[in-house]
Design a protein around this motif. Structure first.
Motif, PDB file in Angstrom:
ATOM      1  N   THR A   1       0.823  -1.200   0.000  1.00 40.66           N
ATOM      2  CA  THR A   1       0.000   0.000   0.000  1.00 40.66           C
ATOM      3  C   THR A   1       0.862   1.256   0.000  1.00 40.66           C
ATOM      4  OG1 THR A   1      -1.861   1.068   1.120  1.00 40.66           O
ATOM      5  CG2 THR A   1      -0.170   0.123   2.529  1.00 40.66           C
ATOM      6  N   ALA A   2       0.232   2.392  -0.259  1.00 38.45           N
ATOM      7  CA  ALA A   2       0.912   3.681  -0.158  1.00 38.45           C
ATOM      8  C   ALA A   2       0.914   4.124   1.299  1.00 38.45           C
ATOM      9  CB  ALA A   2       0.206   4.714  -1.023  1.00 38.45           C
ATOM     10  N   ALA A   3       1.965   4.827   1.695  1.00 44.01           N
ATOM     11  CA  ALA A   3       2.070   5.354   3.057  1.00 44.01           C
ATOM     12  C   ALA A   3       2.828   6.670   3.020  1.00 44.01           C
ATOM     13  CB  ALA A   3       2.791   4.360   3.958  1.00 44.01           C
ATOM     14  N   ILE A   4       2.473   7.558   3.927  1.00 43.42           N
ATOM     15  CA  ILE A   4       3.204   8.821   4.047  1.00 43.42           C
ATOM     16  C   ILE A   4       4.116   8.833   5.273  1.00 43.42           C
ATOM     17  CG2 ILE A   4       1.538  10.179   2.737  1.00 43.42           C
ATOM     18  CD1 ILE A   4       0.433  11.209   5.442  1.00 43.42           C
ATOM     19  N   LYS A   5       3.943   7.818   6.150  1.00 39.44           N
ATOM     20  CA  LYS A   5       4.788   7.688   7.333  1.00 39.44           C
ATOM     21  C   LYS A   5       4.778   6.237   7.781  1.00 39.44           C
ATOM     22  CE  LYS A   5       3.694  10.363  10.845  1.00 39.44           C
ATOM     23  NZ  LYS A   5       3.400  11.001  12.148  1.00 39.44           N
ATOM     24  N   VAL A   6       5.950   5.728   8.183  1.00 43.74           N
ATOM     25  CA  VAL A   6       6.073   4.378   8.733  1.00 43.74           C
ATOM     26  C   VAL A   6       6.841   4.490  10.042  1.00 43.74           C
ATOM     27  CG1 VAL A   6       7.006   2.047   8.398  1.00 43.74           C
ATOM     28  CG2 VAL A   6       6.076   3.310   6.433  1.00 43.74           C
TER      29      VAL A   6
END
Length: 136
Positions: free
Chosen positions: A22-27
């Motif tokens: 999936t897409a993520a902006i923070k991990v």
């Protein structure tokens, strides 16, 4: 909607399947030396993960959680890959934390016991060869 250049592609890989892609902006994850946060323009990075909670934020701003067993996290460019033996997705942090504490730490204890048994077997085998005069 976020700018595509400010997103990462997160992939969580188990031995038998891809659990999440999936897409993520923070991990956010936890390594042996503590927790860390990855953002899209973060430098390339590799970490050994401990049994813990991994969280990520979708481009729509939704935070999601996974209980993960020990593993490896690799960030290369805009790709973040987590390889782990076990992972459990979920929304209830209490249940996920309990999963990490009980199940994944129990697996670690079993692995430590198995390693100890193998080490003792190796030591006893070497002692046996020494007793027979077959080993210098």
């Amino acid at each position: 909607m976020t700018d595509p250049s400010s997103e990462m592609r997160l992939k969580v890989v188990l031995p038998t399947k891809i659990l999440i892609e999936t897409a993520a902006i923070k991990v956010i994850a936890e390594a042996e030396n503590g927790m860390f946060c990855l953002l899209p323009r973060h430098i390339d990075f590799v970490a050994t993960l401990i049994p813990s909670l991994l969280s990520f934020v979708s481009p729509q701003g939704q935070e999601q959680f996974l209980a993960i067993d020990q593993g490896i996290l690799i960030k290369h460019g805009d790709e973040v890959t987590v390889a782990t033996q076990n992972a459990v997705p979920g929304g209830d942090l209490g249940i996920l934390r309990k999963t990490v504490e009980e199940e994944f730490h129990l697996i670690d204890e079993r692995e430590k016991t198995a390693r100890s048994v193998l080490e003792n077997l190796e030591i006893n085998t070497i002692r046996h060869f020494i007793d027979l005069g077959e080993y210098p």
